[in-house]
Design an enzyme around this catalytic site. Structure first.
Site, PDB file in Angstrom:
ATOM      1  N   CYS A 178      -3.947  -0.116  53.385  1.00 45.37           N
ATOM      2  CA  CYS A 178      -4.562  -1.004  54.380  1.00 45.37           C
ATOM      3  C   CYS A 178      -3.855  -2.371  54.354  1.00 45.37           C
ATOM      4  O   CYS A 178      -3.499  -2.877  53.281  1.00 45.37           O
ATOM      5  CB  CYS A 178      -6.044  -1.163  54.073  1.00 45.37           C
ATOM      6  N   CYS A 309      23.195   1.877   1.138  1.00 45.73           N
ATOM      7  CA  CYS A 309      23.941   2.396  -0.012  1.00 45.73           C
ATOM      8  C   CYS A 309      24.974   3.419   0.432  1.00 45.73           C
ATOM      9  O   CYS A 309      24.952   3.919   1.550  1.00 45.73           O
ATOM     10  CB  CYS A 309      22.997   2.995  -1.041  1.00 45.73           C
ATOM     11  N   HIS A 333      30.338  12.122  -9.729  1.00 43.35           N
ATOM     12  CA  HIS A 333      31.000  10.950  -9.156  1.00 43.35           C
ATOM     13  C   HIS A 333      30.613   9.691  -9.938  1.00 43.35           C
ATOM     14  O   HIS A 333      29.446   9.466 -10.235  1.00 43.35           O
ATOM     15  CB  HIS A 333      30.582  10.797  -7.701  1.00 43.35           C
TER      16      HIS A 333
END
Length: 541
Positions: A178, A309, A333
């Site tokens: 409207c 890390c 390691h």
């Protein structure tokens, strides 16, 4: 790669007798029955193909009919006017089932949300004159005032200007409200039909209306071919939920209904998306891989570091733990702080070279098969437009009897399409799945070899019957058997390749649990051979 005529399947070869089914019956007998009843075979194949199609190609009038049927259905079931039914369907993107489910669950809420009010906010039903327009503030008689469900009065002139502006603004005119800013009442199609008289404006509005039915819905899509006005309804039969979305439009364009890319069976849409993205900007991708990722030392998949890390764990099923700096197993390691001359730079260069070489390998073959398929389409068009007629005159036969030549070209086009996408599949296949990769490359290689022989036969040998002296009928009949047999074999090889890829190469996993890899290849090679046809013997010239 060129092959001698010995490569061609010899249907009468005694080697066929080596292939016997589980009951001990000679498979050659079944094949001979099929060859003796070509008409019945083609009819059965056509019926089967039709039954498998789960989509319908729609023309504009077909889309209009479906749209009208959905509007009528909603209008009848919900006891709404046609204009109100359209407003509801537009809100729910033309999903009739969803409209019904939610409407009966809470009608009042839906009415308020959409803007279909039961009672008007402003009631002018008892007034016939001196009704003030809410836009121009002039007074009009009841016959020159129009309202929607809210009851706010506006003259026809203001309505026309308001809606015309909305239509010119684009598809949003389908959900116009409207004119009163604080009112959310929907403007129905009945008001639009009443106040819009200009043909160009009405045509634009109803163009948006038709497009909305296709583009907002979930079961119909336009054919993406430039200039094509057809749409594909994939909601027919058991189409929804299917794993294969390849469709063919009446304009001859084949595409995937799900992602609208070119038809890519047996490769899924996700793989195609990855491959397309890769092709768009390979240089940036390669640079990013070099700068931001490293390959897992075990499975070789690229890994991006997203924590602080240097202890890395590859994702399952690999789960390999290693040091990000030196790529050594974390077990045992200690440190990797000592400098090794040339190590890091050489590693990066080698990884970059390998990544580029790998991509180039697959892309070159993907692009070759794409261009080869496009060339085959042009060759088929050229064949049908003139060369086929020349051959009918030379052989003194009808075009129907030479349909096998067209079938061969069509098979080449389809196989080039499939083969093209197998290279995208191979590129995306994880390196750690070695058994699957070996089996895939075996199937791909066998299919590619027989396709090359078929393409050479049609492209080179067939042309000899047009441009050279007319051969005897017996020679042409031998060529007919040769080309028909090779077309059938090529089709069978590629059907097996497609099935294997669509099943995720599941035969590898099954056979790994029951036999060695060697026996697996032998078994699958046996399965790959078409019924009643001897194996192809490849001989290079």
């Amino acid at each position: 790669m060129y092959y001698s005529d010995d490569d061609i399947i010899d249907i009468s070869s005694g080697e066929e007798d080596d292939y016997i089914d589980d009951d001990g019956e000679d498979l050659r007998l079944a094949k001979e029955d099929e060859l003796n009843d070509d008409d019945n075979y083609e009819l059965a194949e056509l019926v089967m193909k039709r039954s498998q199609e789960t989509y319908v190609v729609l023309k504009e009038e077909d889309i209009h009919k479906q749209q009208r049927d959905d509007i009528e259905r909603v209008s009848t079931v919900l006891s709404l006017s046609r204009a109100e039914a359209i407003v509801v369907l537009l809100h729910y993107h033309w999903s009739v089932d969803k409209v019904q489910d939610e409407w009966f669950e809470d009608e009042e809420r839906i009415r308020k949300t959409i803007g279909i009010l039961k009672e008007p906010v402003v009631n002018i039903s008892g007034r016939e004159v001196n009704i003030e327009c809410g836009i121009c503030f002039d007074s009009y008689s009841r016959k020159k005032i129009a309202t929607v469900s809210c009851g706010h009065p506006y003259c026809y002139t203001c309505w026309t200007g308001y809606i015309t502006t909305k239509i010119n603004d684009g598809p949003g005119c389908l959900r116009v409200k409207c004119p009163k800013p604080s009112c959310s009442a929907a403007v129905g199609q009945d008001i639009i039909d009443t106040v819009i008289k200009k043909k160009s404006c009405r045509k634009k509005y109803y163009g948006y209306f038709l497009r909305s039915y296709v583009e907002d819905g979930k079961k119909i899509k336009w054919c993406p071919s430039p200039g094509c006005e057809y749409a594909i309804d994939f909601g027919v039969g058991s189409g929804i939920g299917s794993s294969c979305y390849d469709v063919s439009c009446l304009c001859s364009h084949s595409f995937c209904w799900n992602c609208t890319e070119d038809a890519h069976r047996p490769v899924d849409c996700e793989t195609v998306s990855k491959w397309t993205l890769k092709n768009k900007d390979e240089s940036k991708n390669t640079n990013w891989i070099i700068a931001m990722t490293k390959p897992c030392p075990k499975c070789k998949r690229p890994i991006e570091k997203n924590r602080g890390c240097s202890h890395m764990r590859c994702s399952p099923p690999c789960s390999f733990c290693f040091c990000w700096l030196c790529l050594v197993d974390l077990k045992g390691h200690t440190t990797c702080h000592r400098f090794k001359k040339g190590n890091e730079a050489d590693t990066k260069r080698e990884r970059a070279k390998n990544a580029i070489d790998r991509y180039t390998h697959y892309y070159e073959r993907w692009a070759f098969n794409q261009s080869s398929g496009l060339k085959a389409m042009k060759d088929l068009e050229k064949w049908q437009s003139g060369q086929l007629k020349k051959l009918t005159e030379k052989q003194k036969t009808s075009e129907t009897q030479l349909q096998f030549t067209v079938d061969a070209w069509l098979q080449i086009i389809e196989c080039r399409r499939v083969l093209k996408w197998t290279y995208a599949y191979g590129y995306c296949l994880p390196d750690n799945e070695e058994a699957k990769r070996n089996f895939f490359e075996y199937l791909q290689g066998e299919a590619e070899s027989v396709l090359e022989r078929l393409h050479y036969c049609v492209e080179t040998e067939l042309s000899q019957f047009i441009f050279e002296d007319s051969p005897t009928i017996s020679i042409f009949d031998c060529f007919r058997m040769k080309l028909t047999g090779l077309t059938t074999v090529t089709k069978t090889y590629f059907e097996n390749l497609v099935k294997a890829l669509e099943n995720g190469l599941a035969d590898v996993a099954y056979n790994e649990a029951t036999s060695t890899t060697t026996s697996n290849y032998s078994t699958n090679k046996r399965k790959l051979l078409p019924t009643g046809v001897s194996s192809i013997k490849r001989k290079r010239r």
